[in-house]
Motif scaffolding. Structure first.
Motif, short mmCIF file in Angstrom:
data_model
loop_
_atom_site.label_atom_id
_atom_site.label_comp_id
_atom_site.label_asym_id
_atom_site.label_seq_id
_atom_site.Cartn_x
_atom_site.Cartn_y
_atom_site.Cartn_z
N LEU B 105 11.73 8.81 5.06
CA LEU B 105 10.50 8.93 4.25
C LEU B 105 9.71 7.65 4.46
O LEU B 105 8.46 7.52 4.73
CB LEU B 105 10.70 9.33 2.83
N GLN B 108 8.46 6.79 7.67
CA GLN B 108 7.25 7.44 8.13
C GLN B 108 5.80 7.16 7.72
O GLN B 108 4.75 7.11 8.40
CB GLN B 108 7.58 9.06 7.54
N LEU B 109 6.18 6.38 6.47
CA LEU B 109 4.98 5.74 6.00
C LEU B 109 4.16 4.36 6.77
O LEU B 109 3.03 4.18 6.83
CB LEU B 109 5.22 4.94 4.48
N ALA B 110 5.09 3.78 7.63
CA ALA B 110 4.96 2.86 8.61
C ALA B 110 4.45 3.42 10.02
O ALA B 110 4.08 2.53 10.85
CB ALA B 110 6.00 1.73 8.43
N SER B 111 4.76 4.50 10.33
CA SER B 111 4.66 4.77 11.69
C SER B 111 3.99 6.16 11.93
O SER B 111 3.85 6.55 13.07
CB SER B 111 6.30 5.06 12.09
N SER B 112 4.00 7.12 10.97
CA SER B 112 3.32 8.56 11.02
C SER B 112 4.14 9.25 11.85
O SER B 112 3.92 10.22 12.36
CB SER B 112 1.87 8.43 11.47
N HIS B 115 9.28 12.19 9.24
CA HIS B 115 10.76 11.70 8.67
C HIS B 115 11.88 12.43 9.20
O HIS B 115 12.95 11.82 9.58
CB HIS B 115 10.70 11.69 7.25
N ALA B 257 5.41 9.15 -0.51
CA ALA B 257 4.10 8.48 0.16
C ALA B 257 3.04 8.24 -1.30
O ALA B 257 2.38 7.11 -1.15
CB ALA B 257 3.57 9.40 1.03
N GLN B 258 3.16 9.17 -2.18
CA GLN B 258 2.24 8.68 -3.30
C GLN B 258 2.59 7.65 -4.04
O GLN B 258 1.91 7.03 -4.72
CB GLN B 258 2.50 10.06 -4.48
N THR B 260 2.65 4.85 -2.80
CA THR B 260 2.06 3.84 -2.25
C THR B 260 0.60 3.69 -2.76
O THR B 260 -0.17 2.59 -2.62
CB THR B 260 1.76 3.74 -0.73
N ALA B 264 -2.02 0.61 -3.15
CA ALA B 264 -3.08 0.43 -2.25
C ALA B 264 -4.35 0.20 -3.16
O ALA B 264 -5.04 -1.03 -2.98
CB ALA B 264 -3.27 1.68 -1.62
N THR B 269 -3.94 -3.15 1.75
CA THR B 269 -3.28 -2.97 2.73
C THR B 269 -2.25 -3.93 2.80
O THR B 269 -0.92 -3.47 2.87
CB THR B 269 -3.98 -3.11 3.93
N VAL B 272 0.41 -3.09 0.38
CA VAL B 272 1.01 -1.63 0.77
C VAL B 272 2.13 -2.06 1.77
O VAL B 272 3.45 -1.56 1.73
CB VAL B 272 0.18 -0.82 1.44
N ILE B 276 6.13 -1.20 1.48
CA ILE B 276 6.99 -0.31 2.36
C ILE B 276 8.06 -1.17 2.90
O ILE B 276 9.18 -0.29 3.18
CB ILE B 276 5.83 0.03 3.65
#
Lengths: 166, 409, 119
Positions: B105, B108-112, B115, B257-258, B260, B264, B269, B272, B276
């Motif tokens: 997870l 995923q936040l750093a890469s889209s 997961h 994800a929430q 972050t 933010a 950025t 964040v 991450i």
């Protein structure tokens, strides 16, 4: 190997396994079994509406943060993707519940409309994130409308269950 | 002298960074977004508890030169130790599933990249690290990078919250929109997250890995008494950031994800990105620790040779056990189960297993044949007994609360 | 014979009256050297009158902590004694336990001595 494990240990293993299976079965059956009547079903509808509203609020925060350049776009996309999953999950949850009474059915209908209506604006956020930078006003307005609809639906559901006065 | 100081500082820093794992991250964020800071007292109770038992097991390892689980098997006999093994192994594997899911997870936040695709990659990377990298290197790297979670504390200060209001939340015993049972369900979950059993086995086995002796007792005590409470503060910071931003917005946390979003809003950025890194490091570090713990507990119970200080060929069954644990974790996550849900269950089942894992440590720490003059004193035994009661109450209450609240609803 | 043939087994005195269960075996290291250690010799059986559950090691020392585990375990096991191996008249047969009528038992000699089990 099994020979030098004492009998008691083996018996204890069996007991633990049985307990786990029982606990698992209880946990699995629990939610379905207690939602037999309408009030319980509507409470569950209300929970799903809360989840949906939470997803809309998440998307709204993500849009705001992205619009001010505070959130990297990949992170924003991942956040909104999760929110979209929650929102569709809520629609699924409300749509698969059954209610018997007329009033309850009406409240469920309205809740289903509101929850379905929230999925579109959240999905639109991902489109906005992927597109060329533009003002987020339209996206935010759609999210606000979805939030209001969810709020109204939730109030109606709670009125039907008698949680809040009509 | 300065080198010695460096070692101590490193220990404390890794203890801080290593304290927080997926269970702490998720549970604290969920609790913060739903109950504000009204459950902070549970974190405090949990931190004192983990200090008491980690200190005890560290002492056992340092004095006897042997890991806690070997002694538990020898002292309590195969039956009692076997129950202990089953309980801790089950919970540790469940925790491992949560950690690997957490890594995925966070990536995923750093890469889209979804997961689910990260899961096998993360597991493979973990296995390579466990196979090749030296114990001290992986411990220090994960712990130090995990310190990036300090970003949450920075975020809380940058948000400039109404401190008086936050203080009032600490004193509250419930939240307006939640029921009493839900409050106590999350209290048990938070307690389980703070006291996750693997931490203690890992701590004592790690002591053996690093060749602790009686002279290292002071270092061990410092690591525990400074590192863990500061790690607990990180937990509180996560809850606070959620309480300040997500609670008023009506967001109940159900994804990593929430976490972050408040960061933010506070730091933009850069912060964040820092957080991450911290999320990936904390979950990776915990995944390494839980994988090692499954190997440690099994090998120590069954008398296999174990340890990262041996080459894999010299401890084949230990390494095989860890590979099996990783494969199980990947298998579970591949069923498309929600990693956040797994994490929530893992902390509650941790609470259930707590007495079985911690009571034997208390028994061993009282045995003069192993401990000599370092046997538990009055204060430690008093604290141990107090926690014995808390552990049993939490364990007994966990499953009924889970059923009544439909797992927190 | 291996240790688990004796552990958990019911103990009778010569008259057939149950006196407890074997909860532990006690060995002494005084045999001829086997490698670097002296060989182990079975010294006796630890017999607990009330329970076949583990003593959790509390028979070995005078440890009273942690409360309440130590006192509870001691209470469960009060009256535990050590019977020397010479005082054992009969041990379970190979086919004991296969027939439900024949529960495996240890039978003690007439006039056996109850030694204190503590170390």
């Amino acid at each position: 190997m099994t020979r030098d494990l004492p009998r008691r240990l083996r018996r204890a293993c069996a007991a633990v396994a049985a307990a786990c299976v029982t606990a698992g079965a209880l946990v699995a059956c629990g939610p379905a079994a207690v939602r037999a009547d309408d009030v319980n079903a509507l409470r569950s509808v209300s929970d799903h509406l809360d989840a949906s509203a939470s997803a809309v609020a998440t998307a709204r925060l993500a849009v705001r943060a992205r619009a001010t350049g505070r959130l990297p776009s990949v992170t924003a996309d991942a956040t909104v993707a999760e929110a979209a999953e929650t929102a569709t999950g809520a629609v699924h949850g409300i749509g698969t519940l059954t209610v018997a009474g007329q009033d309850a059915a009406g409240a469920r209908e309205k809740a289903l409309d509101a929850a379905s209506g929230a999925v579109g604006p959240i999905a639109a956020v991902r489109t906005w994130l992927g597109g060329s930078p533009s003002a987020p006003d339209d996206v935010l307005r759609a999210l606000d409308d979805a939030a209001t609809a969810l709020d109204d639906a939730d109030r109606m559901v709670r009125r039907t269950t008698g949680e809040v006065a009509p | 002298m300065s080198r010695r100081l460096l070692v101590v500082a490193l220990g404390v820093l890794t203890a801080i960074g290593g304290f927080v794992d997926a269970g702490d991250l998720v549970t604290n964020a969920v609790v913060g977004s739903r109950f504000g800071l009204s459950l902070v007292w549970v974190v405090a109770v949990g931190v004192v508890g983990i200090c008491v038992f980690a200190h005890m097991s560290g002492k056992v390892a340092a004095v006897s030169g042997r890991a806690t689980f070997e002694i538990i098997r020898e002292r309590l006999g195969p039956t009692a130790a076997g129950l202990n093994l089953l309980a801790s192994l089950a919970v540790t594997v469940l925790t491992l599933v949560a950690e690997v899911g957490g890594i995925a997870l966070a990536l995923q936040l750093a890469s889209s990249v979804d997961h689910r695709l990260w899961v096998p990659v993360a597991a493979l990377a973990l296995w390579l690290v466990l196979w090749r990298v030296k114990f001290s290197v992986m411990e220090n790297a994960a712990g130090l990078l995990g310190l990036a979670l300090v970003g949450f504390a920075v975020a809380v200060f940058l948000l400039g919250p109404d401190w008086a209001e936050l203080g009032a939340q600490v004193a509250q015993r419930s939240a307006a929109t939640e029921t009493g049972a839900t409050y106590w369900y999350f209290a048990v979950a938070l307690f389980g997250a703070a006291m996750t059993p693997y931490e203690v086995f890992f701590f004592s086995s790690g002591g053996v890995e690093e060749g602790w002796g009686t002279k290292d007792l002071a270092t061990s005590r410092l690591n525990v008494l400074v590192g863990f409470p500061l790690g607990g503060l990180l937990s509180v910071a996560i809850a606070a950031s959620a309480a300040v931003v997500l609670l008023p917005a009506g967001i109940a946390v159900d994804s990593m994800a929430q976490l972050t979003l408040p960061v933010a809003q506070a730091g933009g950025t850069l912060l964040v990105a820092v957080v991450i890194v911290g999320l990936v490091a904390a979950t990776s570090g915990a995944a390494i620790e839980t994988t090692l713990s499954t190997g440690y507990t099994l090998a120590q119970y069954l008398g296999w040779s174990w340890g990262k200080f041996r080459r894999p060929a010299e401890a084949p069954r230990f390494h095989l056990a860890m590979i099996v644990a990783l494969v199980v974790a990947v298998g579970v996550l591949m069923t498309n189960v929600d990693p956040i849900a797994v994490t929530e269950y893992s902390v509650v089942f941790s609470a259930v297993a707590l007495p079985l894992t911690y009571v034997p440590i208390l028994v061993v720490a009282n045995d003069p044949e192993y401990m000599g003059e370092h046997v538990n004193g009055r204060v430690m035994n008093f604290l141990g007994t107090v926690y014995l009661v808390i552990l049993v109450v939490a364990a007994v209450a966990a499953i009924p609360l889970m059923i009544v609240t439909e797992a927190g609803g | 014979m291996i240790a688990s043939d004796l552990l958990d087994v019911r103990v009778l005195d010569a008259g057939g009256t149950p006196v407890g269960w074997v909860v532990d075996l006690r060995f002494v290291l005084d045999g001829p050297p086997d490698g670097r250690l002296a060989g182990a010799r079975l010294h006796g059986l630890v017999v607990s009158p009330r329970t076949r559950s583990s003593f959790l090691g509390y028979e070995r020392s005078r440890v009273r902590h942690p409360w309440p585990i130590a006192p509870l375990v001691r209470r469960r096991h009060r009256g535990t004694f050590l019977a020397h191996w010479e005082d054992v008249a009969r041990v379970p047969d190979r086919d004991d336990g296969t027939d439900p009528e024949r529960e495996p038992v240890v039978v003690l000699q007439v006039g056996y001595t109850r030694y204190t089990a503590g170390l």
